[in-house]
Write a protein that holds these residues in place. Structure first.
Motif, mmCIF file in Angstrom:
data_model
loop_
_atom_site.group_PDB
_atom_site.id
_atom_site.type_symbol
_atom_site.label_atom_id
_atom_site.label_comp_id
_atom_site.label_asym_id
_atom_site.label_seq_id
_atom_site.Cartn_x
_atom_site.Cartn_y
_atom_site.Cartn_z
ATOM 1 N N GLU A 1 0.813 -1.218 0.000
ATOM 2 C CA GLU A 1 0.000 0.000 0.000
ATOM 3 C C GLU A 1 0.844 1.266 0.000
ATOM 4 O O GLU A 1 0.349 2.341 -0.358
ATOM 5 C CB GLU A 1 -0.930 0.006 1.217
ATOM 6 N N THR A 2 2.100 1.151 0.405
ATOM 7 C CA THR A 2 2.922 2.360 0.569
ATOM 8 C C THR A 2 4.239 2.342 -0.208
ATOM 9 O O THR A 2 4.922 3.358 -0.273
ATOM 10 C CB THR A 2 3.249 2.560 2.057
ATOM 11 N N THR A 3 4.587 1.190 -0.786
ATOM 12 C CA THR A 3 5.900 1.037 -1.429
ATOM 13 C C THR A 3 5.714 0.627 -2.889
ATOM 14 O O THR A 3 4.840 -0.181 -3.197
ATOM 15 C CB THR A 3 6.722 -0.045 -0.691
ATOM 16 N N PRO A 4 6.540 1.189 -3.813
ATOM 17 C CA PRO A 4 6.385 0.869 -5.245
ATOM 18 C C PRO A 4 6.932 -0.510 -5.623
ATOM 19 O O PRO A 4 7.937 -0.643 -6.321
ATOM 20 C CB PRO A 4 7.170 1.986 -5.931
ATOM 21 N N VAL A 5 6.267 -1.557 -5.118
ATOM 22 C CA VAL A 5 6.617 -2.935 -5.474
ATOM 23 C C VAL A 5 5.336 -3.669 -5.856
ATOM 24 O O VAL A 5 4.248 -3.308 -5.407
ATOM 25 C CB VAL A 5 7.318 -3.678 -4.304
ATOM 26 N N THR A 6 5.459 -4.708 -6.668
ATOM 27 C CA THR A 6 4.303 -5.508 -7.070
ATOM 28 C C THR A 6 4.239 -6.774 -6.230
ATOM 29 O O THR A 6 5.218 -7.522 -6.153
ATOM 30 C CB THR A 6 4.394 -5.894 -8.558
ATOM 31 N N ILE A 7 3.104 -7.002 -5.588
ATOM 32 C CA ILE A 7 2.906 -8.223 -4.806
ATOM 33 C C ILE A 7 2.651 -9.377 -5.766
ATOM 34 O O ILE A 7 1.803 -9.278 -6.654
ATOM 35 C CB ILE A 7 1.716 -8.079 -3.841
ATOM 36 N N VAL A 8 3.376 -10.483 -5.592
ATOM 37 C CA VAL A 8 3.212 -11.634 -6.495
ATOM 38 C C VAL A 8 2.705 -12.877 -5.775
ATOM 39 O O VAL A 8 2.838 -13.993 -6.282
ATOM 40 C CB VAL A 8 4.517 -11.937 -7.271
ATOM 41 N N ASN A 9 2.119 -12.704 -4.596
ATOM 42 C CA ASN A 9 1.388 -13.812 -3.975
ATOM 43 C C ASN A 9 0.110 -14.048 -4.751
ATOM 44 O O ASN A 9 -0.211 -13.316 -5.689
ATOM 45 C CB ASN A 9 1.085 -13.494 -2.509
ATOM 46 N N SER A 10 -0.670 -15.058 -4.354
ATOM 47 C CA SER A 10 -1.842 -15.426 -5.147
ATOM 48 C C SER A 10 -2.984 -14.419 -5.054
ATOM 49 O O SER A 10 -3.997 -14.581 -5.739
ATOM 50 C CB SER A 10 -2.342 -16.819 -4.757
ATOM 51 N N ILE A 11 -2.836 -13.366 -4.229
ATOM 52 C CA ILE A 11 -3.805 -12.277 -4.289
ATOM 53 C C ILE A 11 -3.637 -11.493 -5.586
ATOM 54 O O ILE A 11 -4.530 -10.742 -5.977
ATOM 55 C CB ILE A 11 -3.689 -11.326 -3.073
ATOM 56 N N ASN A 12 -2.501 -11.668 -6.244
ATOM 57 C CA ASN A 12 -2.282 -11.091 -7.574
ATOM 58 C C ASN A 12 -3.110 -11.906 -8.574
ATOM 59 O O ASN A 12 -2.860 -13.094 -8.761
ATOM 60 C CB ASN A 12 -0.792 -11.162 -7.914
ATOM 61 N N PRO A 13 -4.108 -11.304 -9.226
ATOM 62 C CA PRO A 13 -5.000 -12.082 -10.096
ATOM 63 C C PRO A 13 -4.305 -12.728 -11.282
ATOM 64 O O PRO A 13 -4.794 -13.726 -11.818
ATOM 65 C CB PRO A 13 -6.026 -11.040 -10.566
ATOM 66 N N PHE A 14 -3.159 -12.198 -11.684
ATOM 67 C CA PHE A 14 -2.448 -12.780 -12.820
ATOM 68 C C PHE A 14 -1.799 -14.109 -12.461
ATOM 69 O O PHE A 14 -1.554 -14.948 -13.336
ATOM 70 C CB PHE A 14 -1.413 -11.789 -13.367
ATOM 71 N N ARG A 15 -1.524 -14.321 -11.149
ATOM 72 C CA ARG A 15 -1.020 -15.625 -10.712
ATOM 73 C C ARG A 15 -2.016 -16.725 -11.069
ATOM 74 O O ARG A 15 -1.649 -17.765 -11.619
ATOM 75 C CB ARG A 15 -0.786 -15.605 -9.193
ATOM 76 N N LEU A 16 -3.270 -16.518 -10.734
ATOM 77 C CA LEU A 16 -4.286 -17.533 -10.987
ATOM 78 C C LEU A 16 -4.486 -17.754 -12.483
ATOM 79 O O LEU A 16 -4.780 -18.872 -12.911
ATOM 80 C CB LEU A 16 -5.609 -17.142 -10.327
ATOM 81 N N GLN A 17 -4.313 -16.706 -13.274
ATOM 82 C CA GLN A 17 -4.440 -16.848 -14.715
ATOM 83 C C GLN A 17 -3.369 -17.788 -15.270
ATOM 84 O O GLN A 17 -3.635 -18.609 -16.155
ATOM 85 C CB GLN A 17 -4.354 -15.475 -15.397
ATOM 86 N N GLY A 18 -2.157 -17.678 -14.749
ATOM 87 C CA GLY A 18 -1.109 -18.592 -15.190
ATOM 88 C C GLY A 18 -1.350 -20.013 -14.710
ATOM 89 O O GLY A 18 -1.166 -20.979 -15.461
ATOM 90 N N GLN A 19 -1.804 -20.139 -13.469
ATOM 91 C CA GLN A 19 -1.985 -21.464 -12.877
ATOM 92 C C GLN A 19 -3.151 -22.232 -13.497
ATOM 93 O O GLN A 19 -3.178 -23.465 -13.454
ATOM 94 C CB GLN A 19 -2.156 -21.335 -11.364
ATOM 95 N N LYS A 20 -4.111 -21.537 -14.081
ATOM 96 C CA LYS A 20 -5.257 -22.224 -14.683
ATOM 97 C C LYS A 20 -4.842 -23.102 -15.859
ATOM 98 O O LYS A 20 -5.562 -24.031 -16.231
ATOM 99 C CB LYS A 20 -6.304 -21.216 -15.155
ATOM 100 N N THR A 21 -3.670 -22.829 -16.429
ATOM 101 C CA THR A 21 -3.237 -23.579 -17.616
ATOM 102 C C THR A 21 -2.967 -25.052 -17.317
ATOM 103 O O THR A 21 -2.951 -25.867 -18.238
ATOM 104 C CB THR A 21 -1.976 -22.940 -18.236
ATOM 105 N N ALA A 22 -2.764 -25.404 -16.045
ATOM 106 C CA ALA A 22 -2.587 -26.823 -15.705
ATOM 107 C C ALA A 22 -3.840 -27.607 -16.072
ATOM 108 O O ALA A 22 -3.760 -28.741 -16.558
ATOM 109 C CB ALA A 22 -2.276 -26.982 -14.221
ATOM 110 N N ALA A 23 -5.012 -27.000 -15.855
ATOM 111 C CA ALA A 23 -6.276 -27.654 -16.220
ATOM 112 C C ALA A 23 -6.375 -27.824 -17.734
ATOM 113 O O ALA A 23 -6.858 -28.854 -18.230
ATOM 114 C CB ALA A 23 -7.461 -26.851 -15.697
ATOM 115 N N PHE A 24 -5.906 -26.834 -18.487
ATOM 116 C CA PHE A 24 -5.908 -26.940 -19.953
ATOM 117 C C PHE A 24 -5.097 -28.157 -20.390
ATOM 118 O O PHE A 24 -5.534 -28.958 -21.227
ATOM 119 C CB PHE A 24 -5.305 -25.688 -20.601
#
Length: 358
Positions: free
Chosen positions: A151-174
């Protein structure tokens, strides 16, 4: 001669189903395309007519399924101009974030719980050049700190609260659908933060809604008994388990995972540490597949549910193995047979072998 096209990672493979543009710089290490291995020996031991496959995510570049989400998260972070990423981690996320940050040429900050991370995972994060911050608290405390920092620092959170993480992980089902040419009847996963079971359901649902399959699997999530908020119906403040990758008491995908359970008509269950370790060893000894303890919870739960009749005979089952066994070699060595020391003489070696020859 017909040459196979070079595989360049899951974003290129599924570009039309992922949130990237034609000119997006892809940050990839060739993740995805992992083996779906049919088990031959364990079903015979079980004495049940079931078709069981394991999706061996431990053969991703950093040895876990986290690479699927990280390639997307870091790709989007770089596209948006981020110079640093941050995550809280029980180990695998830190290893993956560090590797993909190195590939992208940006900084990775990782917060890990003191004394609660397998050395194989810590070594990865350190070797990839991450800034490792060891906190005197568990993963859940680290996750709250990461959200506060975000919330205060210019960094990108890459835990699974990042919606793009789930987009990548969905490919296992494909990949599973494409290889089986159908959706399995049941899909079993370890559950810690619950992002992966959520991502798989997104993938299965996309292919179902687009008419590529006519069914979706029943989704089953297995937790360690000492870290099982979905079984307790509330968050667990002090989770404990040998399966450190799922030692999470406050899942970030809590609501999403409950929706998956409801929509798929599946269930959550728990496994003791003893069941998890026994299944890890069984899988390694009987099928030649070495996974980390948390991964074994998916198969441990599935085998128990087959024995109890909750999963009927004739079912096609896929179990996700989230990480490679070398992530936590200490646990593996502790439950294995001791090394036999003999003199470097033929007779001595032959004598030591006699007891094992059939």
């Amino acid at each position: 001669m017909v040459f196979r096209r070079r595989y360049t990672g899951l974003i290129d493979q599924y570009r039309d189903r992922l949130p990237v543009h034609d000119d997006t710089r892809i940050i990839s290490l060739g993740e995805g395309n992992t083996p779906l291995v049919r088990l031959n020996n364990i079903p015979k031991i079980l004495g049940k007519a079931i078709d069981v496959y394991v999706k061996y995510e431990g053969l991703n570049p950093t040895g876990s399924f986290k690479d699927r989400g990280m390639t997307m998260a870091v790709t989007r972070a770089v596209e948006e101009g981020s110079k640093a990423i941050i995550c809280a981690s029980t180990g695998n996320t830190s290893a993956s974030a560090a590797a993909y940050a190195a590939r992208a040429g940006i900084t990775a900050f990782v917060l890990i719980p003191e004394g609660k991370i397998a050395l194989g995972k810590l070594a990865q994060a350190m070797m990839h050049g991450a800034v490792v911050l060891q906190i005197q608290g568990n993963f859940d405390k680290g996750m709250q700190l990461v959200k506060d920092i975000g919330e205060t620092t210019p960094v990108t959170i890459v835990n699974s609260i990042n919606p793009f993480r789930l987009q990548g992980q969905k490919t296992a089902a494909f990949e599973i659908i494409e290889e089986l040419q159908a959706a399995p009847d049941y899909h079993c996963l370890p559950v810690g933060n619950a992002g992966n079971i959520t991502a798989h359901w997104i993938g299965y649902t996309e292919y179902y809604q687009h008419g590529l399959v006519n069914s979706r699997p029943i989704m089953l999530g297995y937790q360690a008994s000492g870290s099982a908020p979905f079984l307790r119906g509330k968050m667990v403040d002090h989770p404990e388990t040998v399966a450190t990758a799922i030692r999470i008491g406050h899942p970030q995908s809590w609501d999403k995972a409950w929706n998956v359970q409801k929509e798929s008509q599946g269930w959550f269950d728990e496994c003791t540490d003893e069941e998890i370790l026994a299944t890890q060893k069984l899988l390694a000894e009987q099928e030649g597949i070495f996974c980390e303890p948390a991964s074994a919870s998916s198969l441990a739960g599935a085998l128990r549910d087959v024995k109890q009749g909750k999963i009927p005979e004739g079912s096609k089952i896929v179990c996700t193995l989230t990480g490679h066994g070398l992530k936590d070699p200490d646990i593996a060595i502790k439950q294995s047979q001791e090394v036999i020391t003999v003199k470097a003489e033929l007779a001595e070696v032959q004598q030591a072998m006699t007891a094992y020859l059939k």
